[in-house]
Design a protein around this motif. Structure first.
Motif, PDB file in Angstrom:
ATOM      1  N   ASN A  75       0.805  -1.226   0.000  1.00 50.70           N
ATOM      2  CA  ASN A  75       0.000   0.000   0.000  1.00 50.70           C
ATOM      3  C   ASN A  75       0.839   1.277   0.000  1.00 50.70           C
ATOM      4  N   GLU A  76       2.043   1.210  -0.495  1.00 51.86           N
ATOM      5  CA  GLU A  76       2.872   2.408  -0.595  1.00 51.86           C
ATOM      6  C   GLU A  76       2.680   3.010  -1.980  1.00 51.86           C
ATOM      7  N   THR A  77       2.471   4.311  -2.020  1.00 53.59           N
ATOM      8  CA  THR A  77       2.240   4.960  -3.307  1.00 53.59           C
ATOM      9  C   THR A  77       3.481   4.915  -4.193  1.00 53.59           C
ATOM     10  N   ALA A  78       4.654   4.814  -3.608  1.00 54.16           N
ATOM     11  CA  ALA A  78       5.887   4.731  -4.386  1.00 54.16           C
ATOM     12  C   ALA A  78       5.940   3.441  -5.207  1.00 54.16           C
ATOM     13  N   ASN A  79       5.264   2.411  -4.751  1.00 54.62           N
ATOM     14  CA  ASN A  79       5.274   1.131  -5.450  1.00 54.62           C
ATOM     15  C   ASN A  79       4.247   1.044  -6.578  1.00 54.62           C
ATOM     16  N   THR A  80       3.360   2.031  -6.662  1.00 55.45           N
ATOM     17  CA  THR A  80       2.297   1.992  -7.661  1.00 55.45           C
ATOM     18  C   THR A  80       2.853   1.978  -9.077  1.00 55.45           C
ATOM     19  N   ASP A  81       3.809   2.853  -9.354  1.00 57.65           N
ATOM     20  CA  ASP A  81       4.390   2.898 -10.699  1.00 57.65           C
ATOM     21  C   ASP A  81       5.107   1.596 -11.034  1.00 57.65           C
ATOM     22  N   ARG A  82       5.833   1.075 -10.061  1.00 56.69           N
ATOM     23  CA  ARG A  82       6.543  -0.198 -10.286  1.00 56.69           C
ATOM     24  C   ARG A  82       5.551  -1.330 -10.524  1.00 56.69           C
ATOM     25  N   THR A  83       4.448  -1.335  -9.790  1.00 60.87           N
ATOM     26  CA  THR A  83       3.427  -2.367  -9.971  1.00 60.87           C
ATOM     27  C   THR A  83       2.828  -2.282 -11.370  1.00 60.87           C
ATOM     28  N   LYS A  84       2.519  -1.068 -11.815  1.00 58.03           N
ATOM     29  CA  LYS A  84       1.966  -0.882 -13.163  1.00 58.03           C
ATOM     30  C   LYS A  84       2.946  -1.358 -14.229  1.00 58.03           C
TER      31      LYS A  84
END
Length: 134
Positions: A75-84
């Motif tokens: 749930n870290e916003t920094a990981n959102t781009d990496r997840t995408k």
């Protein structure tokens, strides 16, 4: 749930391809015993290679998907781009795996055609015993 269904379908395709490859080997052995010459060794190698490529690409996609899932749990916003980015890579790898399976199918059609041209009267779907070892 959809992910498990997709995984099961793909694994089923790969296993059926391996069984089919073993059946073809047995058919070619019978042809040799009957002094019928069918030269499909290049095509058989290519078929095996395409199946192996598809399986490898799919396994890579599964690993990236698991990584993306684990990142999304943080749930870290920094990981959102990496997840995408990982999800995009998963889609691309799955496309490549699917394309390799389509190519394997095309090669298989050539193999079957050459067997038929040699007038080898066999049913590839017949009950030829094969053993799949994982």
């Amino acid at each position: 749930h959809a992910e498990r269904v997709l995984a099961a379908r793909f694994e089923g395709l790969v296993k059926r391809s391996i069984v089919l490859e073993k059946r073809l080997d047995k058919i070619l052995e019978k042809a040799n015993e009957s002094n019928i010459s069918i030269n499909v060794s290049f095509e058989m190698e290519l078929f095996s290679e395409k199946i192996a490529t598809a399986e490898d690409k799919y396994k890579q996609a599964q690993a990236k998907l698991a990584e993306a899932f684990n990142l999304s749990l943080t749930n870290e916003t920094a990981n959102t781009d990496r997840t995408k980015e990982l999800i995009r890579e998963v889609r691309e790898l799955r496309k490549e795996a699917h394309e390799a399976l389509k190519q394997a199918h095309d090669v298989l059609k050539i193999i079957v055609l050459r067997i038929r041209i040699a007038k080898l009267d066999v049913d590839i779907s017949a009950d030829i015993e094969v053993e799949v070892i994982q």
